[in-house]
Scaffold this motif. Structure first.
Motif, PDB file in Angstrom:
ATOM      1  N   SER A   3       0.843  -1.187   0.000  1.00  0.00           N
ATOM      2  CA  SER A   3       0.000   0.000   0.000  1.00  0.00           C
ATOM      3  C   SER A   3       0.881   1.241   0.000  1.00  0.00           C
ATOM      4  CB  SER A   3      -0.928   0.011   1.221  1.00  0.00           C
ATOM      5  OG  SER A   3      -0.188   0.296   2.401  1.00  0.00           O
ATOM      6  N   LEU A   4       0.256   2.375  -0.266  1.00  0.00           N
ATOM      7  CA  LEU A   4       0.991   3.642  -0.250  1.00  0.00           C
ATOM      8  C   LEU A   4       1.523   3.951   1.144  1.00  0.00           C
ATOM      9  CD1 LEU A   4      -1.358   5.730  -2.561  1.00  0.00           C
ATOM     10  CD2 LEU A   4       0.994   5.030  -3.061  1.00  0.00           C
ATOM     11  N   ARG A   5       0.912   3.372   2.147  1.00  0.00           N
ATOM     12  CA  ARG A   5       1.396   3.597   3.514  1.00  0.00           C
ATOM     13  C   ARG A   5       2.776   2.990   3.708  1.00  0.00           C
ATOM     14  NH1 ARG A   5      -3.063   2.757   8.063  1.00  0.00           N
ATOM     15  NH2 ARG A   5      -1.473   4.000   9.145  1.00  0.00           N
ATOM     16  N   ASP A   6       3.099   1.928   2.942  1.00  0.00           N
ATOM     17  CA  ASP A   6       4.438   1.335   3.027  1.00  0.00           C
ATOM     18  C   ASP A   6       5.510   2.314   2.554  1.00  0.00           C
ATOM     19  OD1 ASP A   6       3.456  -1.118   3.960  1.00  0.00           O
ATOM     20  OD2 ASP A   6       3.018  -1.790   1.923  1.00  0.00           O
ATOM     21  N   LEU A   7       5.124   3.280   1.750  1.00  0.00           N
ATOM     22  CA  LEU A   7       6.073   4.279   1.242  1.00  0.00           C
ATOM     23  C   LEU A   7       5.999   5.587   2.016  1.00  0.00           C
ATOM     24  CD1 LEU A   7       5.781   3.719  -2.623  1.00  0.00           C
ATOM     25  CD2 LEU A   7       7.683   3.098  -1.118  1.00  0.00           C
ATOM     26  N   GLY A   8       5.256   5.588   3.126  1.00  0.00           N
ATOM     27  CA  GLY A   8       5.316   6.747   4.012  1.00  0.00           C
ATOM     28  C   GLY A   8       4.079   7.604   4.095  1.00  0.00           C
ATOM     29  N   LEU A   9       3.073   7.332   3.275  1.00  0.00           N
ATOM     30  CA  LEU A   9       1.861   8.138   3.346  1.00  0.00           C
ATOM     31  C   LEU A   9       0.980   7.687   4.515  1.00  0.00           C
ATOM     32  CD1 LEU A   9       0.689   8.575  -0.370  1.00  0.00           C
ATOM     33  CD2 LEU A   9       2.320   9.935   0.957  1.00  0.00           C
ATOM     34  N   SER A  10       0.210   8.652   5.044  1.00  0.00           N
ATOM     35  CA  SER A  10      -0.776   8.301   6.065  1.00  0.00           C
ATOM     36  C   SER A  10      -2.000   7.687   5.387  1.00  0.00           C
ATOM     37  CB  SER A  10      -1.182   9.551   6.846  1.00  0.00           C
ATOM     38  OG  SER A  10      -1.942  10.423   6.011  1.00  0.00           O
ATOM     39  N   GLU A  11      -2.905   7.154   6.196  1.00  0.00           N
ATOM     40  CA  GLU A  11      -4.124   6.573   5.636  1.00  0.00           C
ATOM     41  C   GLU A  11      -4.929   7.622   4.875  1.00  0.00           C
ATOM     42  OE1 GLU A  11      -7.013   3.956   4.526  1.00  0.00           O
ATOM     43  OE2 GLU A  11      -5.070   3.479   5.463  1.00  0.00           O
ATOM     44  N   TYR A  43      -7.613  19.791   3.961  1.00  0.00           N
ATOM     45  CA  TYR A  43      -6.615  20.768   3.490  1.00  0.00           C
ATOM     46  C   TYR A  43      -5.212  20.416   3.993  1.00  0.00           C
ATOM     47  CZ  TYR A  43     -10.299  23.689   1.578  1.00  0.00           C
ATOM     48  OH  TYR A  43     -11.352  24.155   0.823  1.00  0.00           O
ATOM     49  N   ASP A  44      -5.122  19.924   5.221  1.00  0.00           N
ATOM     50  CA  ASP A  44      -3.812  19.467   5.713  1.00  0.00           C
ATOM     51  C   ASP A  44      -3.297  18.311   4.862  1.00  0.00           C
ATOM     52  OD1 ASP A  44      -3.752  21.328   7.728  1.00  0.00           O
ATOM     53  OD2 ASP A  44      -4.578  19.964   9.259  1.00  0.00           O
ATOM     54  N   VAL A  45      -4.201  17.407   4.495  1.00  0.00           N
ATOM     55  CA  VAL A  45      -3.820  16.262   3.676  1.00  0.00           C
ATOM     56  C   VAL A  45      -3.352  16.721   2.299  1.00  0.00           C
ATOM     57  CG1 VAL A  45      -4.714  14.218   2.488  1.00  0.00           C
ATOM     58  CG2 VAL A  45      -5.266  14.611   4.895  1.00  0.00           C
ATOM     59  N   LEU A  46      -4.066  17.645   1.700  1.00  0.00           N
ATOM     60  CA  LEU A  46      -3.679  18.141   0.378  1.00  0.00           C
ATOM     61  C   LEU A  46      -2.344  18.894   0.427  1.00  0.00           C
ATOM     62  CD1 LEU A  46      -7.188  19.300  -0.869  1.00  0.00           C
ATOM     63  CD2 LEU A  46      -5.796  17.477  -1.860  1.00  0.00           C
ATOM     64  N   ASN A  47      -2.151  19.674   1.462  1.00  0.00           N
ATOM     65  CA  ASN A  47      -0.868  20.378   1.606  1.00  0.00           C
ATOM     66  C   ASN A  47       0.285  19.385   1.724  1.00  0.00           C
ATOM     67  OD1 ASN A  47      -1.996  22.931   1.486  1.00  0.00           O
ATOM     68  ND2 ASN A  47      -2.258  23.099   3.724  1.00  0.00           N
ATOM     69  N   SER A  48       0.049  18.309   2.477  1.00  0.00           N
ATOM     70  CA  SER A  48       1.079  17.285   2.625  1.00  0.00           C
ATOM     71  C   SER A  48       1.376  16.601   1.294  1.00  0.00           C
ATOM     72  CB  SER A  48       0.633  16.255   3.665  1.00  0.00           C
ATOM     73  OG  SER A  48       1.607  15.245   3.829  1.00  0.00           O
ATOM     74  N   LEU A  49       0.333  16.275   0.536  1.00  0.00           N
ATOM     75  CA  LEU A  49       0.532  15.634  -0.769  1.00  0.00           C
ATOM     76  C   LEU A  49       1.263  16.565  -1.736  1.00  0.00           C
ATOM     77  CD1 LEU A  49      -2.906  13.818  -1.233  1.00  0.00           C
ATOM     78  CD2 LEU A  49      -0.682  12.765  -0.742  1.00  0.00           C
ATOM     79  N   LEU A  54       3.095  14.951  -5.068  1.00  0.00           N
ATOM     80  CA  LEU A  54       2.237  13.901  -5.607  1.00  0.00           C
ATOM     81  C   LEU A  54       0.987  14.472  -6.268  1.00  0.00           C
ATOM     82  CD1 LEU A  54       2.369  11.208  -2.771  1.00  0.00           C
ATOM     83  CD2 LEU A  54       3.917  11.566  -4.688  1.00  0.00           C
ATOM     84  N   ILE A  55       0.688  15.745  -6.003  1.00  0.00           N
ATOM     85  CA  ILE A  55      -0.464  16.392  -6.633  1.00  0.00           C
ATOM     86  C   ILE A  55      -0.061  17.794  -7.073  1.00  0.00           C
ATOM     87  CG2 ILE A  55      -2.102  15.087  -5.218  1.00  0.00           C
ATOM     88  CD1 ILE A  55      -2.581  17.680  -3.602  1.00  0.00           C
ATOM     89  N   ARG A  56      -0.842  18.340  -7.978  1.00  0.00           N
ATOM     90  CA  ARG A  56      -0.665  19.726  -8.419  1.00  0.00           C
ATOM     91  C   ARG A  56      -1.986  20.463  -8.194  1.00  0.00           C
ATOM     92  NH1 ARG A  56      -0.524  19.705 -13.555  1.00  0.00           N
ATOM     93  NH2 ARG A  56      -0.744  17.457 -13.932  1.00  0.00           N
ATOM     94  N   SER A  57      -1.902  21.782  -8.011  1.00  0.00           N
ATOM     95  CA  SER A  57      -3.112  22.568  -7.764  1.00  0.00           C
ATOM     96  C   SER A  57      -3.265  23.652  -8.821  1.00  0.00           C
ATOM     97  CB  SER A  57      -3.081  23.200  -6.373  1.00  0.00           C
ATOM     98  OG  SER A  57      -1.955  24.066  -6.257  1.00  0.00           O
ATOM     99  N   ASP A  81      12.323   9.666  -1.958  1.00  0.00           N
ATOM    100  CA  ASP A  81      12.240  10.216  -0.603  1.00  0.00           C
ATOM    101  C   ASP A  81      12.640   9.174   0.431  1.00  0.00           C
ATOM    102  OD1 ASP A  81      11.421  12.673  -1.479  1.00  0.00           O
ATOM    103  OD2 ASP A  81       9.276  12.309  -1.171  1.00  0.00           O
ATOM    104  N   LYS A  82      12.174   7.926   0.231  1.00  0.00           N
ATOM    105  CA  LYS A  82      12.520   6.857   1.168  1.00  0.00           C
ATOM    106  C   LYS A  82      14.017   6.568   1.140  1.00  0.00           C
ATOM    107  CE  LYS A  82       9.167   5.458   3.664  1.00  0.00           C
ATOM    108  NZ  LYS A  82       9.299   5.552   5.145  1.00  0.00           N
ATOM    109  N   LYS A  83      14.608   6.574  -0.061  1.00  0.00           N
ATOM    110  CA  LYS A  83      16.046   6.325  -0.169  1.00  0.00           C
ATOM    111  C   LYS A  83      16.835   7.401   0.563  1.00  0.00           C
ATOM    112  CE  LYS A  83      16.141   3.772  -4.566  1.00  0.00           C
ATOM    113  NZ  LYS A  83      16.581   3.815  -5.983  1.00  0.00           N
ATOM    114  N   ARG A  84      16.431   8.666   0.381  1.00  0.00           N
ATOM    115  CA  ARG A  84      17.126   9.752   1.091  1.00  0.00           C
ATOM    116  C   ARG A  84      16.992   9.598   2.598  1.00  0.00           C
ATOM    117  NH1 ARG A  84      15.296  12.903  -3.293  1.00  0.00           N
ATOM    118  NH2 ARG A  84      13.361  13.421  -2.189  1.00  0.00           N
TER     119      ARG A  84
END
Length: 269
Positions: A3-11, A43-49, A54-57, A81-84
């Motif tokens: 899942s995307l959570r394995d790469l660091g994203l929240s639910e 909005y917090d979620v979108l700012n994080s993405l 991962l997203i554009r506005s 990001d995970k490698k860094r």
């Protein structure tokens, strides 16, 4: 399932990104409904993405709309990001090890016999590599046959790696073997090992037909003796690691006699 959570994203972040892939460009309010992310968090979620790229506005629109970056690009960015992040952890742990290396010191060697042993080819090789890594001043390797490991090439490669590391830290390395010892290794491997070790001024190698045992003498205070299998199998039965000043002194004297009569080893033909 990955899942995307394995790469660091929240639910919530994962749900919002997946929903954007399905909806296409949409507003925060519409995305909150589609993803089941509470409006108070969207909005917090979108700012994080956006921070993850991962997203554009589309800021010119009113209300503001968001679109997901293509999955392949998004996953590559998350992976980088995970490698860094992992490399930063590695650097941090290396710094900790450097600090601890200067803080932790071994006690002076006790002037009484002490021995330990490993049984089986894998454990024997691990013990030998551990003791080679501990040498501070001198490594003497005497061999009547190549280390009889499960994989001769792999075992020899690891030993050569450890010898090269010892040479780099200034340890004197002397290799005394039978002339036919390298016949069990591929020709290209012999050339590779010679090219890696011979350039060091603190490395020397000689051959003698009188060698009948296999052992390593470390810093003149410790000896690792290979024990062949009692049933004659082509593998190492075990290794005995012994610290005994009197015994190692006798071993050192015997080595010096053989060394003086041995012939320097030149490049493989």
């Amino acid at each position: 399932m990955s899942s995307l959570r394995d790469l660091g994203l929240s639910e919530y972040e994962a749900r919002a990104y997946r929903s954007l892939l399905e909806t296409g460009p949409t507003t925060a309010k519409e995305l909150s409904r589609a993803s089941d992310v509470p409006m108070g968090r969207i909005y917090d979620v979108l700012n994080s993405l956006e921070t993850y790229n991962l997203i554009r506005s589309q800021t010119a629109s009113r209300p503001k709309k968001y679109v997901a970056v293509e999955p392949d690009t998004a996953l590559d960015r998350l992976l980088e990001d995970k490698k860094r992040e992992l490399q930063e952890k590695v650097d941090q742990y290396e710094d900790i090890v450097d600090d601890l290396s200067s803080q932790l010191e071994s006690a002076e060697p006790v002037e009484e016999p002490f021995w330990t042993a490993a049984v089986g080819p894998d454990d024997s090789l691990d013990l030998l590599l551990e003791r080679l890594a501990a040498a501070d001043r001198e490594i003497v390797m005497v061999g009547s046959a190549p280390a009889r490991q499960v994989d001769i090439r792999s075992g020899t490669e690891r030993i050569v790696d450890e010898l090269e590391a010892a040479l780099e830290r200034g340890v004197e390395v002397s290799l005394l073997v039978r002339p036919d010892l390298f016949e069990n290794l591929p020709e290209e491997a012999n050339r590779e090992y010679y090219d890696r070790l011979s350039p060091y001024d603190n490395y020397s190698a000689r051959a003698s037909p009188n060698i009948t045992t296999t052992f390593e003498l470390l810093d003149q205070i410790e000896v690792c003796i290979e024990v062949p299998h009692p049933l004659g199998r082509e593998e190492t039965f075990g290794v005995i690691d012994l610290k005994d000043p009197d015994f190692t002194s006798d071993i050192s004297d015997a080595f010096a006699e053989h060394w003086a009569e041995a012939t320097p080893i030149g490049p493989p033909r």
